[in-house]
Design a protein around this motif. Structure first.
Motif, mmCIF file in Angstrom:
data_model
loop_
_atom_site.group_PDB
_atom_site.id
_atom_site.type_symbol
_atom_site.label_atom_id
_atom_site.label_comp_id
_atom_site.label_asym_id
_atom_site.label_seq_id
_atom_site.Cartn_x
_atom_site.Cartn_y
_atom_site.Cartn_z
ATOM 1 N N UNK A 17 0.800 -1.226 0.000
ATOM 2 C CA UNK A 17 0.000 0.000 0.000
ATOM 3 C C UNK A 17 0.833 1.277 0.000
ATOM 4 N N UNK A 18 2.059 1.199 0.508
ATOM 5 C CA UNK A 18 2.903 2.391 0.542
ATOM 6 C C UNK A 18 3.156 2.927 -0.864
ATOM 7 N N UNK A 19 3.194 2.053 -1.851
ATOM 8 C CA UNK A 19 3.464 2.493 -3.224
ATOM 9 C C UNK A 19 2.361 3.408 -3.734
ATOM 10 N N UNK A 38 -8.124 8.188 -7.639
ATOM 11 C CA UNK A 38 -8.940 7.050 -7.221
ATOM 12 C C UNK A 38 -8.089 5.785 -7.232
ATOM 13 N N UNK A 39 -8.076 5.021 -6.150
ATOM 14 C CA UNK A 39 -7.374 3.731 -6.185
ATOM 15 C C UNK A 39 -8.177 2.706 -6.980
ATOM 16 N N UNK A 81 -2.344 4.780 -13.974
ATOM 17 C CA UNK A 81 -0.936 4.440 -13.778
ATOM 18 C C UNK A 81 -0.819 3.261 -12.827
ATOM 19 N N UNK A 82 0.241 2.502 -12.990
ATOM 20 C CA UNK A 82 0.607 1.512 -11.983
ATOM 21 C C UNK A 82 0.957 2.235 -10.685
ATOM 22 N N UNK A 83 1.117 1.480 -9.612
ATOM 23 C CA UNK A 83 1.438 2.099 -8.320
ATOM 24 C C UNK A 83 2.933 2.238 -8.074
ATOM 25 N N UNK A 84 3.748 1.427 -8.750
ATOM 26 C CA UNK A 84 5.190 1.398 -8.483
ATOM 27 C C UNK A 84 5.909 2.478 -9.288
ATOM 28 N N UNK A 85 5.504 3.711 -9.048
ATOM 29 C CA UNK A 85 5.977 4.842 -9.832
ATOM 30 C C UNK A 85 6.069 6.080 -8.952
#
Length: 232
Positions: A17-19, A38-39, A81-85
């Motif tokens: 979740x931190x990402x 929005x997640x 977008x992806x989250x790992x960014x």
């Protein structure tokens, strides 16, 4: 719909979740215009998303990202977008690249993954158009083929290779600096959006990767809280 409101959907994975939080902060802290974030969270989409977990899924949003047009009622534009960014520039500059002749606009990476395993020991799959769907400017009115039924039943390749579009001419091109792949592309100090696609500095194995210092600084800023001054 207010065209000044920038609608951003970020993939959310309960394992990291931190990402999501760091990515959202990197957008909000640099945006010059209002942003709605929005997640895309699997836990919130169970009423429409019925696919069972597949071993080739590396994230919880591998397929749910394609529900963004439905979430927008097939009206207006949105960014996924992806989250790992992290975003290193004003997201409004990406938003302003919208072109109504396209259904979707992406960075057209020309690469196949070098490793057989991704983060969290997920298998690495090699296919054409890999990472194209990690950052998408989506003209949702032209993506009506992406119904919940289709997203629930289409193959992963059909989804990620845009087989749901009538023609590849509907895929527009975004500048590569809006999708810099750490560890895959040559280092680029001018990258506007950084993608830790092989694994980011939040994993011990990648703690010294390109732009790792910036990710940790972004995390620190996201956690910042000004303290109250003690009354005299």
């Amino acid at each position: 719909m207010n065209s000044d409101l920038i609608r951003v959907f970020i993939g959310h994975d309960r394992r990291i979740p931190v990402c999501f939080s760091v990515m959202a902060h990197s957008i909000n802290s640099r945006a010059s215009r209002p942003v709605s974030i929005t997640p895309v969270a699997l836990s919130q989409l169970g009423h429409v998303f019925k696919r069972e977990w597949h071993p080739l899924q590396s994230t919880e949003f591998s397929f749910t990202r394609f529900l963004v047009p439905w979430l927008c009622n097939y009206s207006g534009w949105a960014i996924f977008t992806d989250n790992d960014m992290i975003v290193r520039d004003d997201i409004a500059k990406l938003w302003d690249l919208r072109d109504d002749k396209y259904a979707v606009m992406v960075v057209k990476h020309d690469q196949l993954a070098n490793d057989s395993v991704k983060f969290l020991n997920a298998p690495q799959t090699k296919y054409e158009k890999k990472n194209w769907t990690s950052v998408m400017l989506i003209n949702t009115a032209k993506c009506k083929a992406l119904t919940p039924d289709y997203v629930n039943t289409a193959s992963g390749l059909e989804l990620h290779q845009f087989k749901w579009l009538e023609s590849e001419s509907l895929i527009g091109n975004l500048p590569p600096e809006w999708g810099h792949l750490v560890g895959e592309n040559q280092p680029n100090p001018n990258a506007k959006l950084v993608h830790y696609t092989l694994g980011g500095p939040y994993y011990n194995e990648f703690i010294d990767c390109e732009f790792s210092d910036e990710w940790f600084l972004e995390k620190e800023n996201m956690l910042y809280c000004a303290q109250l001054e003690k009354s005299k």
